[in-house]
Design a protein around this motif. Sequence first.
Motif, PDB file in Angstrom:
ATOM      1  N   ASN A   1     -12.407  -5.512   0.246  1.00 21.88           N
ATOM      2  CA  ASN A   1     -12.648  -4.941  -0.985  1.00 21.88           C
ATOM      3  C   ASN A   1     -13.549  -5.178  -2.050  1.00 21.88           C
ATOM      4  OD1 ASN A   1     -10.761  -3.241   0.072  1.00 21.88           O
ATOM      5  ND2 ASN A   1      -9.375  -3.421  -1.318  1.00 21.88           N
TER       6      ASN A   1
ATOM      7  N   ARG B   1     -12.913   5.440   3.451  1.00 20.19           N
ATOM      8  CA  ARG B   1     -12.811   5.870   1.861  1.00 20.19           C
ATOM      9  C   ARG B   1     -14.030   5.338   1.252  1.00 20.19           C
ATOM     10  NH1 ARG B   1      -9.866   8.597  -1.890  1.00 20.19           N
ATOM     11  NH2 ARG B   1      -9.721   7.727  -3.833  1.00 20.19           N
TER      12      ARG B   1
ATOM     13  N   ARG C   1      -4.677  10.531  -2.320  1.00 20.26           N
ATOM     14  CA  ARG C   1      -5.938   9.902  -2.859  1.00 20.26           C
ATOM     15  C   ARG C   1      -7.374  10.959  -3.108  1.00 20.26           C
ATOM     16  NH1 ARG C   1      -7.288   4.632   1.041  1.00 20.26           N
ATOM     17  NH2 ARG C   1      -6.689   3.680  -0.666  1.00 20.26           N
ATOM     18  N   PRO C   2      -6.802  11.505  -4.685  1.00 17.54           N
ATOM     19  CA  PRO C   2      -7.934  12.250  -5.041  1.00 17.54           C
ATOM     20  C   PRO C   2      -9.326  11.795  -5.564  1.00 17.54           C
ATOM     21  CG  PRO C   2      -5.985  12.376  -6.596  1.00 17.54           C
ATOM     22  CD  PRO C   2      -5.879  11.161  -5.139  1.00 17.54           C
ATOM     23  N   ILE C   3     -10.149  12.417  -5.723  1.00 20.52           N
ATOM     24  CA  ILE C   3     -11.604  11.708  -6.132  1.00 20.52           C
ATOM     25  C   ILE C   3     -11.827  12.264  -7.780  1.00 20.52           C
ATOM     26  CG2 ILE C   3     -12.468  11.034  -4.173  1.00 20.52           C
ATOM     27  CD1 ILE C   3     -13.918  13.617  -3.757  1.00 20.52           C
ATOM     28  N   ASP C   4     -11.102  13.025  -8.121  1.00 21.39           N
ATOM     29  CA  ASP C   4     -11.165  13.575  -9.493  1.00 21.39           C
ATOM     30  C   ASP C   4     -11.921  12.921 -10.592  1.00 21.39           C
ATOM     31  OD1 ASP C   4      -8.665  12.585  -9.197  1.00 21.39           O
ATOM     32  OD2 ASP C   4      -8.207  13.507 -11.431  1.00 21.39           O
ATOM     33  N   ILE C   5     -11.358  11.473 -10.785  1.00 25.23           N
ATOM     34  CA  ILE C   5     -11.792  10.454 -11.787  1.00 25.23           C
ATOM     35  C   ILE C   5     -13.389  10.175 -11.321  1.00 25.23           C
ATOM     36  CG2 ILE C   5     -11.566   8.358 -12.893  1.00 25.23           C
ATOM     37  CD1 ILE C   5      -8.603   8.662 -11.818  1.00 25.23           C
ATOM     38  N   HIS C   6     -13.933  10.050 -10.324  1.00 22.96           N
ATOM     39  CA  HIS C   6     -15.111   9.497  -9.735  1.00 22.96           C
ATOM     40  C   HIS C   6     -15.886  10.840 -10.286  1.00 22.96           C
ATOM     41  CE1 HIS C   6     -14.304   6.753  -6.364  1.00 22.96           C
ATOM     42  NE2 HIS C   6     -12.960   7.106  -6.569  1.00 22.96           N
TER      43      HIS C   6
ATOM     44  N   SER D   1      -8.735   3.583 -11.957  1.00 26.70           N
ATOM     45  CA  SER D   1      -8.906   3.829 -10.464  1.00 26.70           C
ATOM     46  C   SER D   1     -10.094   2.601  -9.913  1.00 26.70           C
ATOM     47  CB  SER D   1      -9.462   5.074 -10.043  1.00 26.70           C
ATOM     48  OG  SER D   1     -10.299   4.985  -8.975  1.00 26.70           O
ATOM     49  N   VAL D   2      -9.633   1.824  -9.023  1.00 29.54           N
ATOM     50  CA  VAL D   2     -10.679   0.789  -8.550  1.00 29.54           C
ATOM     51  C   VAL D   2     -12.248   1.588  -8.249  1.00 29.54           C
ATOM     52  CG1 VAL D   2     -11.038  -0.966  -6.591  1.00 29.54           C
ATOM     53  CG2 VAL D   2      -8.852  -0.766  -7.964  1.00 29.54           C
ATOM     54  N   GLY D   3     -12.005   2.083  -7.087  1.00 29.97           N
ATOM     55  CA  GLY D   3     -13.282   2.846  -6.686  1.00 29.97           C
ATOM     56  C   GLY D   3     -13.995   3.666  -7.649  1.00 29.97           C
TER      57      GLY D   3
ATOM     58  N   ASP E   1      -1.426  -3.379  -1.853  1.00 23.33           N
ATOM     59  CA  ASP E   1      -1.831  -3.715  -0.576  1.00 23.33           C
ATOM     60  C   ASP E   1      -0.856  -4.805  -0.019  1.00 23.33           C
ATOM     61  OD1 ASP E   1      -3.594  -1.827  -0.484  1.00 23.33           O
ATOM     62  OD2 ASP E   1      -5.323  -3.080  -0.883  1.00 23.33           O
TER      63      ASP E   1
ATOM     64  N   ILE F   1       1.530   3.404  -6.814  1.00 24.74           N
ATOM     65  CA  ILE F   1      -0.031   3.736  -6.673  1.00 24.74           C
ATOM     66  C   ILE F   1       0.029   4.665  -5.387  1.00 24.74           C
ATOM     67  CG2 ILE F   1      -1.989   2.687  -6.273  1.00 24.74           C
ATOM     68  CD1 ILE F   1      -0.875   1.700  -8.600  1.00 24.74           C
ATOM     69  N   PHE F   2       0.455   4.346  -4.284  1.00 22.69           N
ATOM     70  CA  PHE F   2       0.357   5.522  -3.001  1.00 22.69           C
ATOM     71  C   PHE F   2       1.485   5.919  -2.746  1.00 22.69           C
ATOM     72  CE2 PHE F   2      -3.812   2.802  -2.805  1.00 22.69           C
ATOM     73  CZ  PHE F   2      -4.714   3.862  -2.972  1.00 22.69           C
TER      74      PHE F   2
ATOM     75  N   ARG G   1       3.312   5.122   1.240  1.00 20.47           N
ATOM     76  CA  ARG G   1       3.187   3.720   2.040  1.00 20.47           C
ATOM     77  C   ARG G   1       4.584   3.570   2.318  1.00 20.47           C
ATOM     78  NH1 ARG G   1      -1.679   0.277   1.703  1.00 20.47           N
ATOM     79  NH2 ARG G   1      -2.054   0.005  -0.311  1.00 20.47           N
TER      80      ARG G   1
HETATM   81  C1  UD1 Z   1      -8.601   0.552  -3.739  1.00 21.54           C
HETATM   82  C2  UD1 Z   1      -8.573  -0.400  -2.613  1.00 21.54           C
HETATM   83  C3  UD1 Z   1      -7.364  -0.367  -1.759  1.00 21.54           C
HETATM   84  C4  UD1 Z   1      -6.115  -0.515  -2.851  1.00 21.54           C
HETATM   85  C5  UD1 Z   1      -6.265   0.505  -4.269  1.00 21.54           C
HETATM   86  C6  UD1 Z   1      -5.425   0.137  -5.326  1.00 21.54           C
HETATM   87  C7  UD1 Z   1     -11.187  -0.669  -2.008  1.00 21.54           C
HETATM   88  C8  UD1 Z   1     -11.929  -0.279  -0.846  1.00 21.54           C
HETATM   89  N1  UD1 Z   1      -9.725  -0.219  -1.711  1.00 21.54           N
HETATM   90  O1  UD1 Z   1      -8.666   1.583  -3.266  1.00 21.54           O
HETATM   91  O2  UD1 Z   1      -7.154  -1.065  -0.857  1.00 21.54           O
HETATM   92  O3  UD1 Z   1      -4.809  -0.290  -2.370  1.00 21.54           O
HETATM   93  O4  UD1 Z   1      -7.733   0.174  -4.572  1.00 21.54           O
HETATM   94  O5  UD1 Z   1      -5.339  -1.029  -5.642  1.00 21.54           O
HETATM   95  O6  UD1 Z   1     -11.318  -1.363  -2.761  1.00 21.54           O
HETATM   96  N2  UD1 Z   1      -6.950   8.361  -7.922  1.00 21.54           N
HETATM   97  C9  UD1 Z   1      -6.827   9.715  -8.519  1.00 21.54           C
HETATM   98  N3  UD1 Z   1      -8.293  10.081  -8.731  1.00 21.54           N
HETATM   99  C10 UD1 Z   1      -9.478   9.341  -8.391  1.00 21.54           C
HETATM  100  C11 UD1 Z   1      -9.296   8.025  -7.995  1.00 21.54           C
HETATM  101  C12 UD1 Z   1      -8.029   7.403  -7.761  1.00 21.54           C
HETATM  102  O7  UD1 Z   1      -5.793  10.226  -8.876  1.00 21.54           O
HETATM  103  O8  UD1 Z   1     -10.370   9.866  -8.599  1.00 21.54           O
HETATM  104  C13 UD1 Z   1      -5.626   7.803  -7.684  1.00 21.54           C
HETATM  105  C14 UD1 Z   1      -5.142   7.416  -6.473  1.00 21.54           C
HETATM  106  O9  UD1 Z   1      -4.632   8.672  -5.624  1.00 21.54           O
HETATM  107  C15 UD1 Z   1      -4.272   6.332  -6.334  1.00 21.54           C
HETATM  108  C16 UD1 Z   1      -4.572   5.462  -7.476  1.00 21.54           C
HETATM  109  O10 UD1 Z   1      -5.393   6.223  -8.226  1.00 21.54           O
HETATM  110  O11 UD1 Z   1      -2.656   6.960  -6.946  1.00 21.54           O
HETATM  111  C17 UD1 Z   1      -5.277   4.135  -7.330  1.00 21.54           C
HETATM  112  O12 UD1 Z   1      -6.457   4.521  -6.392  1.00 21.54           O
HETATM  113  P1  UD1 Z   1      -7.934   3.696  -6.497  1.00 21.54           P
HETATM  114  O13 UD1 Z   1      -7.707   2.645  -7.451  1.00 21.54           O
HETATM  115  O14 UD1 Z   1      -8.856   4.683  -6.681  1.00 21.54           O
HETATM  116  O15 UD1 Z   1      -7.972   3.124  -5.112  1.00 21.54           O
HETATM  117  P2  UD1 Z   1      -8.935   2.927  -4.206  1.00 21.54           P
HETATM  118  O16 UD1 Z   1     -10.280   2.758  -4.784  1.00 21.54           O
HETATM  119  O17 UD1 Z   1      -8.883   4.402  -3.159  1.00 21.54           O
END
Ligand code: UD1
Length: 417
Positions: free
Chosen positions: A23, A92, A121-126, A162-164, A305, A327-328, A331
């Motif tokens: 990651n 992803r 796993r939505p992407i709205d925050i991005h 959100s990490v991503g 994780d 978080i997820f 799982r």
């Molecule tokens: C990253 C890690 C993954 C880890 C996760 C949480 C990488 C490549 N993957 O995933 O291994 O399990 O962090 O520590 O680094 N969410 C939204 N909207 C968004 C983005 C996220 O609602 O736009 C929600 C997700 O659905 C989830 C939560 O936020 O419930 C955490 O997601 P996020 O921190 O974004 O995880 P990833 O970056 O996908």
Amino acid sequence: MSKLLIKGGRPLCGEVEIKAAKNAVLPILAATLLTEDRCEILNVPRITDVTNMMRIMRGLGSRVALEGEVLSVDNRDATGCSVPTDLAKELRSSFFLLGPMLAKTKRAAVAYPGGCDIGVRPIDIHLKGLCEMGVAIEESHGIIYCDGTRLHGADLVLDFPSVGATENLMMAAVLAKGKTRITGAAKEPEIVDLQDFLVSMGAKVAGAGGDRIEIEGVTKLHGSVYTPIPDRIVAGTLLIAAAACGGDVTVSRVCPDHLDALLFKLNKSSCVPRVNGDKITLKCDSRPRHFDRLETQPYPGFPTDLQSQMMVMMCVSEGTSMIVENIFETRYRIVRELTKMGARITVRDRTAVIRGVRSLEGASVVAGDLRGGAALVIAGLGAEGYTTVDDVCHIERGYDRIESTFALLGGEIERIG
Ligand code: UD1
């Protein structure tokens, strides 16, 4: 499709050196797009998430090669700006190519991302963050088209850390005009590592690891040779395996601070970890005690994780334990597989209650996701008799030859088919 065949019941003993974190490597590889110069990423594991990301980068025109543990990248001709749908679905992390592609070519098209099937796993925050930075976004037939000709710095507040999204927005901001502030940012060590890599390329970024990250856009970045942080999840998986199966395992070349939440929990369960510099040793010769409650949270809380692996340990602990997964939401698919092995688990919404049994029994199980798959391997190593774990491809996304690693520790495990 290949399977793992495991003969359980042997304690695990030995030492394993941990490679760079998946990651951390994935966003850093994406960030190399921000320069025309050569970059080298060191200590890289051979896992399919990395090789798939390399394939995507090649599709953009990047010259990227993994020789030994050195990943070299030359992005001089990487002018592509769309990620093929089939590859995006497999990974992803492909989604955080949006930020660097926009910074570099001002255009980007990416399919809705894939990765582990562990929730919505939505992407709205991005997308909200990119919009606020002046990016025009349109969606059509599952593809997101972005126009970044007006990309600029902005004051961003994330609804969830959100990490991503934090990584994506950091990468979009380093070459954008003006100043960006990301408030409510994720604090994971991988975010700090991305900051350190960007700074090593000449970017102006500060504050990662805290709630607010500040970025001052620059006009150009240069190449870098960089060693990412060690994989805290792989290290944690091996320590939990020692606790669940018994034995004496040392993980070396790790950052113990990154594993504080796990070490705190293990300390309470009769297998006390010992930290010595960049090594952690866990010796466990009795049945672990139960955990009252383990709740997953963004860093520095307990990592989602490592939740499935801890569930396996709880399955064989004395007494009753509880997990809350925040978080997820999906799982818990591993529960069905563990039940085949004699585990006693009940799930309601985000909560799982686990009543410990003395030992699990070998069975044929199927890996449904990356971390759940690794947890099933631990279950098999600790169980009586033979276990087969099917769909190993999920595990290969994040563990470099898991069977060799556990064989090195004395586990009886081989790949078949
Ligand atoms: C990253 C890690 C993954 C880890 C996760 C949480 C990488 C490549 N993957 O995933 O291994 O399990 O962090 O520590 O680094 N969410 C939204 N909207 C968004 C983005 C996220 O609602 O736009 C929600 C997700 O659905 C989830 C939560 O936020 O419930 C955490 O997601 P996020 O921190 O974004 O995880 P990833 O970056 O996908």
